[in-house]
Design a protein around this motif. Sequence first.
Motif, mmCIF file in Angstrom:
data_model
loop_
_atom_site.group_PDB
_atom_site.id
_atom_site.type_symbol
_atom_site.label_atom_id
_atom_site.label_comp_id
_atom_site.label_asym_id
_atom_site.label_seq_id
_atom_site.Cartn_x
_atom_site.Cartn_y
_atom_site.Cartn_z
ATOM 1 N N LYS A 1 -16.190 -0.200 3.535
ATOM 2 C CA LYS A 1 -17.358 0.429 2.908
ATOM 3 C C LYS A 1 -18.072 1.373 3.869
ATOM 4 O O LYS A 1 -18.676 2.357 3.446
ATOM 5 N N LYS A 2 -18.005 1.075 5.153
ATOM 6 C CA LYS A 2 -18.696 1.876 6.176
ATOM 7 C C LYS A 2 -17.863 3.062 6.664
ATOM 8 O O LYS A 2 -18.320 3.828 7.503
ATOM 9 N N HIS A 3 -16.649 3.174 6.171
ATOM 10 C CA HIS A 3 -15.755 4.243 6.614
ATOM 11 C C HIS A 3 -15.264 5.045 5.407
ATOM 12 O O HIS A 3 -15.507 4.679 4.257
ATOM 13 N N ASN A 4 -14.534 6.091 5.691
ATOM 14 C CA ASN A 4 -14.066 6.943 4.593
ATOM 15 C C ASN A 4 -12.679 6.503 4.116
ATOM 16 O O ASN A 4 -12.082 5.595 4.694
ATOM 17 N N PRO A 5 -12.161 7.147 3.088
ATOM 18 C CA PRO A 5 -10.862 6.743 2.536
ATOM 19 C C PRO A 5 -9.686 6.800 3.520
ATOM 20 O O PRO A 5 -8.664 6.174 3.276
ATOM 21 N N LYS A 6 -9.829 7.504 4.628
ATOM 22 C CA LYS A 6 -8.749 7.531 5.620
ATOM 23 C C LYS A 6 -8.462 6.121 6.135
ATOM 24 O O LYS A 6 -7.298 5.748 6.334
ATOM 25 N N GLU A 7 -9.511 5.329 6.351
ATOM 26 C CA GLU A 7 -9.320 3.966 6.843
ATOM 27 C C GLU A 7 -8.603 3.095 5.809
ATOM 28 O O GLU A 7 -7.885 2.173 6.159
ATOM 29 N N ARG A 8 -8.770 3.404 4.530
ATOM 30 C CA ARG A 8 -8.039 2.673 3.481
ATOM 31 C C ARG A 8 -6.544 2.982 3.586
ATOM 32 O O ARG A 8 -5.708 2.094 3.431
ATOM 33 N N GLN A 9 -6.241 4.246 3.857
ATOM 34 C CA GLN A 9 -4.845 4.642 4.047
ATOM 35 C C GLN A 9 -4.267 3.937 5.273
ATOM 36 O O GLN A 9 -3.158 3.401 5.232
ATOM 37 N N MET A 10 -5.031 3.910 6.350
ATOM 38 C CA MET A 10 -4.564 3.268 7.579
ATOM 39 C C MET A 10 -4.336 1.771 7.349
ATOM 40 O O MET A 10 -3.327 1.220 7.789
ATOM 41 N N LEU A 11 -5.256 1.134 6.651
ATOM 42 C CA LEU A 11 -5.108 -0.288 6.364
ATOM 43 C C LEU A 11 -3.866 -0.536 5.494
ATOM 44 O O LEU A 11 -3.092 -1.458 5.755
ATOM 45 N N ALA A 12 -3.665 0.300 4.484
ATOM 46 C CA ALA A 12 -2.524 0.130 3.580
ATOM 47 C C ALA A 12 -1.198 0.189 4.333
ATOM 48 O O ALA A 12 -0.246 -0.506 3.990
ATOM 49 N N LEU A 13 -1.145 1.012 5.375
ATOM 50 C CA LEU A 13 0.092 1.191 6.128
ATOM 51 C C LEU A 13 0.527 -0.058 6.886
ATOM 52 O O LEU A 13 1.707 -0.228 7.174
ATOM 53 N N CYS A 14 -0.416 -0.923 7.215
ATOM 54 C CA CYS A 14 -0.041 -2.080 8.037
ATOM 55 C C CYS A 14 -0.571 -3.399 7.484
ATOM 56 O O CYS A 14 -0.506 -4.430 8.157
ATOM 57 N N TRP A 15 -1.055 -3.393 6.263
ATOM 58 C CA TRP A 15 -1.630 -4.597 5.666
ATOM 59 C C TRP A 15 -0.568 -5.668 5.469
ATOM 60 O O TRP A 15 0.550 -5.383 5.043
ATOM 61 N N ASN A 16 -0.928 -6.890 5.778
ATOM 62 C CA ASN A 16 -0.069 -8.031 5.480
ATOM 63 C C ASN A 16 -0.422 -8.483 4.071
ATOM 64 O O ASN A 16 -1.534 -8.961 3.831
ATOM 65 N N PHE A 17 0.492 -8.341 3.144
ATOM 66 C CA PHE A 17 0.203 -8.629 1.740
ATOM 67 C C PHE A 17 0.066 -10.119 1.456
ATOM 68 O O PHE A 17 -0.180 -10.518 0.324
ATOM 69 N N ASP A 18 0.205 -10.955 2.484
ATOM 70 C CA ASP A 18 -0.138 -12.371 2.353
ATOM 71 C C ASP A 18 -1.634 -12.582 2.571
ATOM 72 O O ASP A 18 -2.159 -13.650 2.292
ATOM 73 N N ASN A 19 -2.306 -11.560 3.104
ATOM 74 C CA ASN A 19 -3.757 -11.615 3.278
ATOM 75 C C ASN A 19 -4.433 -11.509 1.914
ATOM 76 O O ASN A 19 -3.772 -11.309 0.900
ATOM 77 N N SER A 20 -5.731 -11.557 1.929
ATOM 78 C CA SER A 20 -6.530 -11.537 0.702
ATOM 79 C C SER A 20 -6.205 -10.349 -0.192
ATOM 80 O O SER A 20 -6.196 -9.204 0.255
ATOM 81 N N LYS A 21 -5.985 -10.640 -1.438
ATOM 82 C CA LYS A 21 -5.767 -9.581 -2.423
ATOM 83 C C LYS A 21 -7.095 -8.943 -2.828
ATOM 84 O O LYS A 21 -7.117 -7.875 -3.423
ATOM 85 N N GLU A 22 -8.196 -9.606 -2.501
ATOM 86 C CA GLU A 22 -9.513 -9.038 -2.821
ATOM 87 C C GLU A 22 -9.722 -7.719 -2.090
ATOM 88 O O GLU A 22 -10.380 -6.822 -2.607
#
Length: 193
Positions: free
Chosen positions: A37-58
């Motif tokens: 929420k405190k960052h722009n959509p670029k951080e969402r892209q960065m997170l998506a690239l390395c997210w562990n999909f066993d983590n929270s789906k929320e």
Amino acid sequence: MLYINDILDPDFDWDEIEITEEEFDELSTELVIDYLKKHNPKERQMLALCWNFDNSKEVIRWIVDQPDTDKGTILLLYWYMQPGFYKKFADREECEAEAFWALEDYDIIQTIEKNYLSGFYRNQKYAFDPANDEYSDHYDWTSAYEEEEAKVKIPKELFLALEGERIENPQWEEGIPTEISDIMDKLCDVCEE
């Protein structure tokens, strides 16, 4: 009970704090969403690239629910969630009956399709090609989709490559942004086994 403002306080005293696994899940999810929420959509892209999909789906649900999330990020998340698996179910009820554990992902995939096709996502800056994923050694995510076995088809628009910027994978451990990894480590340390 700990609150997100407590753990974000640099002067917070972690001594003698213990939390349950359920509290850990809730706080870690809130921590990541607060960061996004405190960052722009670029951080969402960065997170998506390395997210562990066993983590929270929320966290994924929050990203999917934001109209300013980039279409390239959404397309990447969609294919990384392996939508072909969920197309063997005719509807939500069938998914719940046959694979109740997959219902949360099923719902997110349905939301992505609805939002993507309706023009909900207003921005498109980042590149993604589901048939030639540069982030995953040119993997073809579409090759795992067996259309003849699908009860519901993946919409054609979701097969189309998006042109645009390609950013480097930040290699955040488990997809947790480096900026909040120390707090996440502290949460892990105080979580009851």
